[in-house]
Design a protein around this motif. Structure first.
Motif, PDB file in Angstrom:
ATOM      1  N   THR A 185      35.784  -5.566  20.402  1.00 30.02           N
ATOM      2  CA  THR A 185      36.656  -4.688  19.627  1.00 30.02           C
ATOM      3  C   THR A 185      37.020  -3.507  20.516  1.00 30.02           C
ATOM      4  N   PRO A 186      38.214  -2.952  20.340  1.00 32.27           N
ATOM      5  CA  PRO A 186      38.623  -1.836  21.198  1.00 32.27           C
ATOM      6  C   PRO A 186      37.678  -0.645  21.079  1.00 32.27           C
ATOM      7  N   LEU A 187      37.396  -0.036  22.217  1.00 33.47           N
ATOM      8  CA  LEU A 187      36.605   1.194  22.232  1.00 33.47           C
ATOM      9  C   LEU A 187      37.407   2.330  21.626  1.00 33.47           C
ATOM     10  N   TRP A 188      38.714   2.321  21.901  1.00 26.40           N
ATOM     11  CA  TRP A 188      39.626   3.352  21.427  1.00 26.40           C
ATOM     12  C   TRP A 188      40.839   2.636  20.829  1.00 26.40           C
ATOM     13  N   PRO A 189      40.830   2.386  19.514  1.00 29.71           N
ATOM     14  CA  PRO A 189      41.916   1.617  18.880  1.00 29.71           C
ATOM     15  C   PRO A 189      43.291   2.263  19.088  1.00 29.71           C
ATOM     16  N   ALA A 190      44.297   1.422  19.085  1.00 28.40           N
ATOM     17  CA  ALA A 190      45.683   1.885  19.247  1.00 28.40           C
ATOM     18  C   ALA A 190      46.063   2.801  18.092  1.00 28.40           C
ATOM     19  N   ALA A 191      46.902   3.748  18.407  1.00 27.09           N
ATOM     20  CA  ALA A 191      47.422   4.662  17.392  1.00 27.09           C
ATOM     21  C   ALA A 191      48.896   4.916  17.686  1.00 27.09           C
ATOM     22  N   ASP A 192      49.712   4.865  16.673  1.00 27.73           N
ATOM     23  CA  ASP A 192      51.152   5.096  16.833  1.00 27.73           C
ATOM     24  C   ASP A 192      51.770   4.150  17.850  1.00 27.73           C
ATOM     25  N   GLY A 193      51.264   2.917  17.903  1.00 25.53           N
ATOM     26  CA  GLY A 193      51.807   1.925  18.819  1.00 25.53           C
ATOM     27  C   GLY A 193      51.455   2.136  20.277  1.00 25.53           C
ATOM     28  N   VAL A 194      50.543   3.065  20.556  1.00 21.34           N
ATOM     29  CA  VAL A 194      50.145   3.364  21.934  1.00 21.34           C
ATOM     30  C   VAL A 194      48.676   3.004  22.106  1.00 21.34           C
ATOM     31  N   ASP A 195      48.350   2.400  23.246  1.00 23.99           N
ATOM     32  CA  ASP A 195      46.969   2.086  23.591  1.00 23.99           C
ATOM     33  C   ASP A 195      46.114   3.332  23.335  1.00 23.99           C
ATOM     34  N   GLY A 196      45.104   3.196  22.475  1.00 28.11           N
ATOM     35  CA  GLY A 196      44.268   4.325  22.106  1.00 28.11           C
ATOM     36  C   GLY A 196      43.543   4.964  23.267  1.00 28.11           C
ATOM     37  N   ALA A 197      43.353   4.230  24.346  1.00 25.94           N
ATOM     38  CA  ALA A 197      42.679   4.775  25.525  1.00 25.94           C
ATOM     39  C   ALA A 197      43.441   5.969  26.097  1.00 25.94           C
ATOM     40  N   PHE A 198      44.742   6.002  25.878  1.00 25.71           N
ATOM     41  CA  PHE A 198      45.564   7.063  26.455  1.00 25.71           C
ATOM     42  C   PHE A 198      45.585   8.340  25.602  1.00 25.71           C
ATOM     43  N   HIS A 199      45.025   8.281  24.398  1.00 30.77           N
ATOM     44  CA  HIS A 199      44.909   9.470  23.544  1.00 30.77           C
ATOM     45  C   HIS A 199      43.625  10.209  23.931  1.00 30.77           C
ATOM     46  N   VAL A 200      43.730  11.193  24.794  1.00 26.20           N
ATOM     47  CA  VAL A 200      42.532  11.807  25.385  1.00 26.20           C
ATOM     48  C   VAL A 200      42.258  13.237  24.940  1.00 26.20           C
ATOM     49  N   ASP A 201      43.036  13.773  24.041  1.00 27.21           N
ATOM     50  CA  ASP A 201      42.851  15.184  23.678  1.00 27.21           C
ATOM     51  C   ASP A 201      41.414  15.504  23.278  1.00 27.21           C
ATOM     52  N   GLY A 202      40.811  14.738  22.409  1.00 31.18           N
ATOM     53  CA  GLY A 202      39.434  14.995  21.981  1.00 31.18           C
ATOM     54  C   GLY A 202      38.421  14.105  22.666  1.00 31.18           C
ATOM     55  N   ALA A 203      38.804  13.490  23.754  1.00 27.48           N
ATOM     56  CA  ALA A 203      37.948  12.501  24.422  1.00 27.48           C
ATOM     57  C   ALA A 203      36.734  13.135  25.083  1.00 27.48           C
ATOM     58  N   ASP A 204      35.660  12.371  25.097  1.00 30.80           N
ATOM     59  CA  ASP A 204      34.424  12.757  25.776  1.00 30.80           C
ATOM     60  C   ASP A 204      34.474  12.156  27.185  1.00 30.80           C
ATOM     61  N   VAL A 205      34.590  13.008  28.191  1.00 27.73           N
ATOM     62  CA  VAL A 205      34.743  12.560  29.575  1.00 27.73           C
ATOM     63  C   VAL A 205      33.523  11.756  30.034  1.00 27.73           C
ATOM     64  N   ASP A 206      32.326  12.268  29.771  1.00 23.85           N
ATOM     65  CA  ASP A 206      31.115  11.562  30.202  1.00 23.85           C
ATOM     66  C   ASP A 206      31.011  10.187  29.552  1.00 23.85           C
ATOM     67  N   GLU A 207      31.344  10.111  28.272  1.00 26.08           N
ATOM     68  CA  GLU A 207      31.319   8.831  27.572  1.00 26.08           C
ATOM     69  C   GLU A 207      32.304   7.853  28.207  1.00 26.08           C
ATOM     70  N   ALA A 208      33.504   8.326  28.502  1.00 19.87           N
ATOM     71  CA  ALA A 208      34.533   7.456  29.073  1.00 19.87           C
ATOM     72  C   ALA A 208      34.075   6.866  30.405  1.00 19.87           C
ATOM     73  N   PHE A 209      33.521   7.701  31.276  1.00 24.16           N
ATOM     74  CA  PHE A 209      33.066   7.199  32.568  1.00 24.16           C
ATOM     75  C   PHE A 209      31.868   6.272  32.413  1.00 24.16           C
ATOM     76  N   ARG A 210      30.966   6.600  31.487  1.00 22.60           N
ATOM     77  CA  ARG A 210      29.808   5.729  31.248  1.00 22.60           C
ATOM     78  C   ARG A 210      30.263   4.359  30.759  1.00 22.60           C
ATOM     79  N   LEU A 211      31.179   4.338  29.792  1.00 25.97           N
ATOM     80  CA  LEU A 211      31.671   3.067  29.266  1.00 25.97           C
ATOM     81  C   LEU A 211      32.449   2.278  30.314  1.00 25.97           C
TER      82      LEU A 211
END
Length: 167
Positions: free
Chosen positions: A79-105
């Protein structure tokens, strides 16, 4: 970004070693492009006409690794780690993203991808996925292309963020 800690691929390796080391080289290139930046800089959409950020590229890479290696080759439900939103790959929605989590994943996804790759005896070994036969060779080649394309984006983003240039 002058300290190149990447392992350069051999110029005489066989097919499997060439493909896997070129993929690891491309993965390391993305990491180099993100090195020594703050969370704010990693999240910055540095090109006014684009929603891309370096952190978005890292998160997208994690999703693509999981899709091709775990879902397609490993036949595991993903299942997606960051689901799509507004027709855009959710991975690209980074405003509230956790940087350490992203690199760990992302790093975990790369390790899982290596494990799946190592479970295949041959580059030509294939699986059936959605009515198509897909080989390990195809996935490795596609992933090199995927990273190389996005590393080109990362070049421009990094230069726009802090002026750093280089391979």
């Amino acid at each position: 970004m002058s300290d190149d800690l990447r392992t350069h691929p051999s110029k005489v390796a066989g097919d499997r070693a060439s493909l896997t080391t070129f993929l690891d080289y491309q993965r390391a290139t993305l990491a180099v492009k993100c090195r020594d930046l703050t969370a704010e800089q990693l999240k910055r959409r540095a090109v006014p006409t684009s929603g891309l950020s370096l952190l978005g590229l890292v998160r997208h890479a994690a999703e693509v690794e999981r899709s091709w290696f775990l879902l397609v080759l490993g036949r595991e439900p993903v299942t997606p780690l960051w689901p799509a939103a507004d027709g855009v790959d959710g991975a690209f929605h980074v405003d509230g993203a956790d940087v350490d989590e992203a690199f760990r994943l992302w790093h975990e996804a790369c390790e899982s991808s290596r494990a799946v790759t190592n479970s295949y005896a041959s580059l030509d070994e294939a699986v059936e996925f959605r009515g198509e036969s897909i080989s390990l060779r195809y996935v490795l080649t596609h992933m090199i292309e995927e990273y190389a394309r996005h590393n080109g984006h990362a070049d421009f983003l990094r230069e726009a963020v802090d002026g750093s240039v280089g391979e």
